[in-house]
Design a protein around this motif. Structure first.
Motif, PDB file in Angstrom:
ATOM      1  N   UNK A 216     -24.176   1.051 -16.810  1.00 36.11           N
ATOM      2  CA  UNK A 216     -25.153   0.835 -17.880  1.00 36.11           C
ATOM      3  C   UNK A 216     -26.416   0.130 -17.408  1.00 36.11           C
ATOM      4  N   UNK A 217     -26.677   0.133 -16.114  1.00 37.61           N
ATOM      5  CA  UNK A 217     -27.886  -0.518 -15.633  1.00 37.61           C
ATOM      6  C   UNK A 217     -29.117   0.291 -16.027  1.00 37.61           C
ATOM      7  N   UNK A 218     -30.182  -0.415 -16.350  1.00 38.99           N
ATOM      8  CA  UNK A 218     -31.412   0.297 -16.689  1.00 38.99           C
ATOM      9  C   UNK A 218     -32.155   0.689 -15.410  1.00 38.99           C
ATOM     10  N   UNK A 222     -31.994  -0.725 -11.275  1.00 36.97           N
ATOM     11  CA  UNK A 222     -31.660   0.093 -10.104  1.00 36.97           C
ATOM     12  C   UNK A 222     -32.756   0.028  -9.047  1.00 36.97           C
ATOM     13  N   UNK A 223     -34.005   0.023  -9.484  1.00 31.53           N
ATOM     14  CA  UNK A 223     -35.126  -0.085  -8.553  1.00 31.53           C
ATOM     15  C   UNK A 223     -35.071  -1.418  -7.812  1.00 31.53           C
ATOM     16  N   UNK A 224     -34.788  -2.505  -8.530  1.00 32.62           N
ATOM     17  CA  UNK A 224     -34.691  -3.814  -7.889  1.00 32.62           C
ATOM     18  C   UNK A 224     -33.563  -3.849  -6.855  1.00 32.62           C
ATOM     19  N   UNK A 225     -32.421  -3.290  -7.204  1.00 31.12           N
ATOM     20  CA  UNK A 225     -31.285  -3.273  -6.275  1.00 31.12           C
ATOM     21  C   UNK A 225     -31.611  -2.461  -5.024  1.00 31.12           C
ATOM     22  N   UNK A 246     -20.729  -9.698 -11.815  1.00 32.86           N
ATOM     23  CA  UNK A 246     -22.057 -10.108 -11.375  1.00 32.86           C
ATOM     24  C   UNK A 246     -23.112  -9.230 -12.045  1.00 32.86           C
ATOM     25  N   UNK A 247     -24.162  -9.845 -12.546  1.00 39.03           N
ATOM     26  CA  UNK A 247     -25.253  -9.073 -13.146  1.00 39.03           C
ATOM     27  C   UNK A 247     -26.182  -8.562 -12.053  1.00 39.03           C
ATOM     28  N   UNK A 248     -27.049  -7.633 -12.440  1.00 42.01           N
ATOM     29  CA  UNK A 248     -28.028  -7.120 -11.475  1.00 42.01           C
ATOM     30  C   UNK A 248     -28.917  -8.250 -10.966  1.00 42.01           C
ATOM     31  N   UNK A 249     -29.328  -9.155 -11.854  1.00 42.67           N
ATOM     32  CA  UNK A 249     -30.166 -10.283 -11.430  1.00 42.67           C
ATOM     33  C   UNK A 249     -29.438 -11.174 -10.441  1.00 42.67           C
ATOM     34  N   UNK A 272     -10.009 -24.860  -5.491  1.00 41.65           N
ATOM     35  CA  UNK A 272      -9.177 -23.941  -6.277  1.00 41.65           C
ATOM     36  C   UNK A 272     -10.012 -22.952  -7.070  1.00 41.65           C
ATOM     37  N   UNK A 273     -11.302 -23.134  -7.098  1.00 36.04           N
ATOM     38  CA  UNK A 273     -12.159 -22.311  -7.960  1.00 36.04           C
ATOM     39  C   UNK A 273     -13.287 -21.692  -7.150  1.00 36.04           C
ATOM     40  N   UNK A 274     -13.600 -20.440  -7.473  1.00 42.40           N
ATOM     41  CA  UNK A 274     -14.725 -19.785  -6.820  1.00 42.40           C
ATOM     42  C   UNK A 274     -16.027 -20.473  -7.228  1.00 42.40           C
ATOM     43  N   UNK A 275     -16.917 -20.703  -6.279  1.00 43.68           N
ATOM     44  CA  UNK A 275     -18.231 -21.245  -6.656  1.00 43.68           C
ATOM     45  C   UNK A 275     -18.995 -20.218  -7.481  1.00 43.68           C
ATOM     46  N   UNK A 276     -19.771 -20.671  -8.431  1.00 41.76           N
ATOM     47  CA  UNK A 276     -20.535 -19.755  -9.275  1.00 41.76           C
ATOM     48  C   UNK A 276     -21.625 -19.082  -8.448  1.00 41.76           C
ATOM     49  N   UNK A 277     -22.112 -17.931  -8.901  1.00 46.03           N
ATOM     50  CA  UNK A 277     -23.222 -17.291  -8.183  1.00 46.03           C
ATOM     51  C   UNK A 277     -24.427 -18.217  -8.030  1.00 46.03           C
ATOM     52  N   UNK A 278     -24.720 -18.978  -9.081  1.00 44.08           N
ATOM     53  CA  UNK A 278     -25.849 -19.905  -9.000  1.00 44.08           C
ATOM     54  C   UNK A 278     -25.609 -20.972  -7.933  1.00 44.08           C
TER      55      UNK A 278
END
Length: 291
Positions: A216-218, A222-225, A246-249, A272-278
């Protein structure tokens, strides 16, 4: 910024080719040609069409011999001067050339006649009739009727002659347009379609993301990726270590800083926890290297 630079770079290459072709036909001056039969790929000759007025302009291309009607490579092998005649006939018009040649090289002059039939066809599809210079550019780049039909069938806005030249310069064709439709994508306008092709956003590239839950990506995402060369394999590597949504951003931020799934796993060790993307972006930005 990266996306725009890549897009503009690709468009610049096409504009250079188109401008050279257009300049030859401008001002009504004579067109000269030179053919070198010993240059070019198999089945091709190197052809240069030139016009001299206030400045010298050239359109050079490797052209298949079978597209030079009446041309004989064999007759050009003679050591003595031989008459040479040929025509380049394409949807947008006809270039008739005559001269002399020997020792695999020929030169002479040409006249160009735009195609009235194509002009009528374009008008029937809502496209402005091209002027003489535009017709020559369309002939030089080999703008074809089937591109116009494909755009019309996909319900794109009516292109201008300049649009058709730009699309053809980037090799946007019927197969590409229908391929995008097959995987559920129709860029919203011709500019977006050009962006897709300039960055080589292919149906196969899109399908890779669809297989990993990104259907469902706009088009802009897709251009950014693609501008950052983010592949479906890159997404899959993060999914394997636990990053499922994970979002496109977020993918753009991670890839821009060189964050990999291996880096994420290394950061996680001892936790025990995955670090967040941020958090991954923050750590990478300050140069943190996990042991």
């Amino acid at each position: 910024m990266i996306r725009m630079f890549a897009f503009l770079a690709a468009i610049f290459v096409s504009i250079v080719a188109v401008t050279s072709a257009t300049a030859i036909a401008s001002d009504g001056g004579p067109i000269s040609f030179r053919i070198d039969a010993d240059r070019g790929n198999a089945g091709e000759v190197k052809a240069t069409f030139s016009k001299r007025d206030r400045k010298h302009n050239e359109w050079s291309t490797g052209i298949p011999v079978n597209q030079l009607e009446g041309f004989s490579v064999a007759s050009l092998r003679s050591s003595s001067s031989q008459p040479v005649r040929f025509a380049v006939v394409r949807d947008a018009g006809r270039l008739d050339c005559a001269g002399t040649g020997s020792r695999s090289v020929a030169s002479g002059g040409c006249t160009f006649a735009a195609s009235a039939a194509l002009s009528d066809f374009l008008a029937s599809r809502g496209v402005r009739r091209p002027n003489e210079d535009e017709s020559f550019s369309m002939m030089a780049l080999n703008v074809r009727r089937d591109l116009v039909e494909a755009l019309h069938a996909a319900r794109y806005p009516a292109p201008t002659p300049e649009d058709l030249v730009g699309l053809t310069a980037l090799d946007v064709n019927t197969a590409y347009i229908s391929g995008l439709s097959r995987v559920g994508y129709r860029p919203p306008n011709l500019e977006a379609l050009l962006q897709f092709k300039a960055l080589n956003v292919t149906p196969d590239y899109i399908e890779g993301f669809v297989r990993h839950g990104y259907g469902n990506m706009n088009p802009d995402e897709l251009v950014q990726l693609k501008a950052l060369d983010i592949s479906a394999d890159y997404v899959a590597s993060f999914q394997r270590v636990g990053y499922r949504n994970l979002t496109a951003d977020q993918l753009v931020q991670l890839k821009a800083l060189g964050v990999t799934a291996d880096y994420a796993q290394a950061v996680q060790r001892g936790s025990a926890q995955l670090p967040s993307p941020d958090k991954l972006v923050e750590l990478r930005a300050i140069g943190f290297q996990p042991r």
